[in-house]
Every structure is written in structure tokens, then in C-alpha cells.
Design an enzyme around this catalytic site. Structure first.
Site, PDB file in Angstrom:
ATOM      1  N   ASP A 191      -2.213   7.623   8.328  1.00 15.66           N
ATOM      2  CA  ASP A 191      -2.468   7.181   9.705  1.00 15.66           C
ATOM      3  C   ASP A 191      -3.654   6.213   9.745  1.00 15.66           C
ATOM      4  O   ASP A 191      -3.805   5.442  10.691  1.00 15.66           O
ATOM      5  CB  ASP A 191      -2.835   8.396  10.592  1.00 15.66           C
ATOM      6  CG  ASP A 191      -1.696   9.413  10.646  1.00 15.66           C
ATOM      7  OD1 ASP A 191      -1.993  10.628  10.749  1.00 15.66           O
ATOM      8  OD2 ASP A 191      -0.532   8.992  10.541  1.00 15.66           O
ATOM      9  N   LYS A 235     -20.383   2.161  -0.879  1.00 19.07           N
ATOM     10  CA  LYS A 235     -19.356   2.775  -1.733  1.00 19.07           C
ATOM     11  C   LYS A 235     -19.828   2.776  -3.186  1.00 19.07           C
ATOM     12  O   LYS A 235     -20.429   1.803  -3.632  1.00 19.07           O
ATOM     13  CB  LYS A 235     -18.052   1.946  -1.622  1.00 19.07           C
ATOM     14  CG  LYS A 235     -17.453   1.856  -0.237  1.00 19.07           C
ATOM     15  CD  LYS A 235     -16.351   0.778  -0.170  1.00 19.07           C
ATOM     16  CE  LYS A 235     -16.970  -0.609  -0.252  1.00 19.07           C
ATOM     17  NZ  LYS A 235     -15.961  -1.681  -0.093  1.00 19.07           N
ATOM     18  N   ASP A 252     -10.543  -3.581  -4.138  1.00 19.69           N
ATOM     19  CA  ASP A 252     -10.338  -4.373  -5.360  1.00 19.69           C
ATOM     20  C   ASP A 252     -11.193  -3.888  -6.519  1.00 19.69           C
ATOM     21  O   ASP A 252     -11.051  -4.384  -7.648  1.00 19.69           O
ATOM     22  CB  ASP A 252     -10.670  -5.856  -5.081  1.00 19.69           C
ATOM     23  CG  ASP A 252     -12.159  -6.064  -4.825  1.00 19.69           C
ATOM     24  OD1 ASP A 252     -12.840  -6.693  -5.661  1.00 19.69           O
ATOM     25  OD2 ASP A 252     -12.639  -5.561  -3.802  1.00 19.69           O
TER      26      ASP A 252
HETATM   27  O1  LIG Z   1     -22.500  -7.551  -4.620  1.00 16.84           O
HETATM   28  C1  LIG Z   1     -22.065  -7.102  -3.570  1.00 16.84           C
HETATM   29  O2  LIG Z   1     -22.800  -6.801  -2.614  1.00 16.84           O
HETATM   30  C2  LIG Z   1     -20.593  -6.827  -3.508  1.00 16.84           C
HETATM   31  O3  LIG Z   1     -19.915  -7.386  -4.572  1.00 16.84           O
HETATM   32  C3  LIG Z   1     -19.821  -7.344  -2.365  1.00 16.84           C
HETATM   33  O4  LIG Z   1     -20.487  -7.767  -1.334  1.00 16.84           O
HETATM   34  C4  LIG Z   1     -18.693  -6.352  -2.156  1.00 16.84           C
HETATM   35  O5  LIG Z   1     -18.188  -6.399  -0.896  1.00 16.84           O
HETATM   36  P1  LIG Z   1     -16.854  -5.538  -0.612  1.00 16.84           P
HETATM   37  O6  LIG Z   1     -15.884  -5.883  -1.715  1.00 16.84           O
HETATM   38  O7  LIG Z   1     -17.253  -4.085  -0.641  1.00 16.84           O
HETATM   39  O8  LIG Z   1     -16.377  -6.030   0.745  1.00 16.84           O
HETATM   40 MG   LIG Z   2     -14.243  -5.739  -2.698  1.00 19.93          MG
END
Ligand SMILES: O=C(O)[C@H](O)[C@H](O)COP(=O)(O)O
Ligand SMILES: [Mg+2]
Length: 303
Positions: free
Chosen positions: A22, A227, A252
Site C-alpha cells: 500500500d 538511511k 539504488d
Molecule cells: O552523498 C550523498 O549524500 C548521497 O549519495 C545522496 O545524496 C543520496 O541521495 P539518495 O539516493 O538517498 O536520494
Molecule cells: Mg539513491
């Protein structure tokens, strides 16, 4: 460990996968776009998911932008999005500092190694800060700076936290100042510690690489609030009240997005191959982090 399901071109498999959930937590960099380049059919895919009644939350580790900044970017990209649907690492860190850590005044000011996104989110939580985009720090270090840092005369006595994020203007003066605060007992936090930033269809040093100088000098890792931190997952669940078993994380990067979903015991994870990790990183035996499914590019969800 079972191998992930490949969904590109599998129309029936895609709908079967989508029907399990959801809520979709969407990573941004490397999934929706590469810098300002929107990947094919992303807006249409988001529209399709909304049309199927799915709740979407955009969960990014990119600390350079605030939720309001991201709302502007989504508008520019033609992706309908409410500012409250964005939950970035800067906001996660600001909420943690203001509502969990809650250092007693006056020693609760934050020294920022990062961009405006962090400053805006700290301000939105009423947290005072120094550093960040301060132009006085965007210069070469001078001989007199060493003494002023060492004796504390150029430091703010109320700084109790060093918050490290993605800083496109990092320099020795900024690192020396941050290190001085850490030596004086400031708590070491990071919005995130991603090693690389996927943008311009390539990889660049990420927040973790920018902050690595402080880690090496200080000898300790910061507490990261992006994260895969479950403090972030708890904060998101606390705000959106979703059923984790009916929620899927789309990302990714294995060691942030997919790990975030697995450790958060979400119902599923979907890896997208337009960013950092490639399928070889999770296919085959003995892989540390394996998504439930994967797809070449997000737009392939249109079937
Ligand atoms: O170095 C960083 O801060 C990250 O690679 C980047 O900004 C990741 O962003 P996200 O893929 O979580 O949107
Ligand atoms: Mg990313």
C-alpha cells in the site's frame, strides 16, 4: 537466500509485486533522477502508483536540500508531490537533535558541515547553528586561523553538536573548525555517510567521503541519521503511520536503501539499476544485502 525477482518486462509479475504493498518509500538520487536529469517515465510511474491508491514517501539521504527545496525540484520535474511527502536526511537529523537528543541550552548549538538544506531543517525545528554556508568559512586557512582555533577564540562556546553532511564547499578551515569542536566534546552526528553521490550519470564523492576527514582525525564514526538508520525509519513511521508489512522501499543503493528496508522489516524492497549498485552486487551466492526484486529503471514498472 532466495534470488531476487527480475521485474523488467514481466507485466504480470510487476502487478503481482505492486499488489503486495500500500506504501512505497522512494529513494531519489539514482532512482528518480541523476542530478537534474529525470529518468524516463518516472512522472508517469508515480502517477500510475497514485492512481492505484498507493501512498508515496520520498526518502532521500541527500542533505543539500530541505523538504521545501525538494518540493520545488519535484514541481520543476513535473512530478506531483506534497512537501509533507518528502523526508530527507537533513530533516531526520533536525528532528533527532530537537526532539530526541534535546541538549540543554545554551550548549545545544550545531556546527554544520553541509549546505543550506541542513540549515533550513535545523531552523524549522528551532535549532541554532553555525558554519554551513557561512561565507566566512569559504576561504583558505590563514596562519592566524590556527592559533584562533587552538585557543578557541574563533569558536562558538555554545556548540554542542557537529553535524556532517554533503558539503560541496568543504575545505581545510571547515574541517579544522569541526575537529576543534569534537575535541572539545561536541557530539558527532551525520545526516548520512554515503560514500558516493550518483549525479550527472556518474559517481562523485558523497557525504560520507566529505566527512571522512573528521572521522579520520577524530578516530570515531558519527551517529548517522539517514538511511539505513532505523531512527529515520521510526521517525517516518511515526509521521505516516504505515503498516511495515505492506510497505516497500525502492532504492539504488544496497547499503543504504535496501538495507534500510530489510532492517526495518518492511514487506519488500525493490532495487533500481540506474544509480550506485549493479545487479552483480546482489545476484549469486554469499551477497550481504539482497533485494526482494529488481528492475532496470523505475519506468519499467509501467509494464
Ligand atoms: O552523498 C550523498 O549524500 C548521497 O549519495 C545522496 O545524496 C543520496 O541521495 P539518495 O539516493 O538517498 O536520494
Ligand atoms: Mg539513491
Amino acid at each position: 537466500m532466495s534470488q531476487p525477482r527480475y521485474l523488467t518486462g514481466d507485466k504480470a509479475g510487476i502487478q503481482e509485486f505492486l499488489d503486495k504493498f500500500d506504501v512505497f518509500l522512494f529513494d531519489c538520487d539514482g532512482v528518480l533522477w541523476s542530478g537534474d536529469h529525470l529518468f524516463p517515465n518516472v512522472a508517469e510511474t508515480i502517477e500510475m502508483l497514485r492512481g492505484q491508491g498507493k501512498q508515496l514517501v520520498f526518502v532521500t539521504n541527500n542533505s543539500t536540500k530541505s523538504r521545501a527545496d525538494y518540493k520545488k525540484k519535484f514541481d520543476k520535474m513535473g512530478i506531483p508531490c506534497e512537501v509533507d511527502e518528502v523526508f530527507g536526511s537533513s530533516y531526520s537529523a533536525a528532528v533527532y537533535i530537537a526532539r530526541i537528543l534535546k541538549l540543554p541550552a545554551p550548549k545545544n548549538k550545531v556546527y554544520v558541515l553541509g549546505e543550506s538544506g541542513i540549515e533550513q531543517e535545523l531552523a524549522s525545528e528551532g535549532v541554532q547553528y553555525v558554519g554551513g554556508t557561512d561565507l566566512a568559512l569559504r576561504r583558505a586557512i590563514e596562519p592566524e586561523d590556527f592559533a584562533a582555533i587552538a585557543d578557541g577564540s574563533s569558536l562558538d562556546p555554545d556548540v554542542g553538536i557537529v553535524l556532517s553532511g554533503l558539503d560541496f564547499h568543504v575545505n581545510y578551515l571547515k574541517l579544522a573548525t569541526g575537529f576543534a569542536y569534537l575535541q572539545r566534546g561536541a557530539i558527532f552526528l551525520a545526516t548520512n555517510t554515503d560514500s558516493t553521490l550518483p549525479t550527472a550519470h556518474s559517481l562523485f564523492p558523497g557525504a560520507g567521503s566529505v566527512g571522512a576527514g573528521l572521522v579520520k582525525a577524530f578516530g570515531k564514526e558519527p551517529l548517522a541519521l539517514g538511511k539505513p538508520s532505523q531512527a529515520m525509519m521510526d521517525a517516518i513511521e511515526g509521521k505516516f503511520h504505515f503498516d511495515r508489512s505492506k510497505t516497500c522501499m525502492v532504492g539504488d543503493r544496497l547499503n543504504t536503501d535496501i538495507q534500510f528496508g530489510i532492517e526495518g522489516k518492511l514487506g519488500g524492497t525493490l532495487a533500481v539499476l540506474t544509480g550506485v549498485n549493479k545487479k552483480e552486487d546482489f545476484l549469486g551466492e554469499g551477497k550481504a544485502v539482497v533485494p526482494m526484486a529488481y528492475i532496470d529503471t523505475l519506468g519499467d514498472l509501467l509494464g
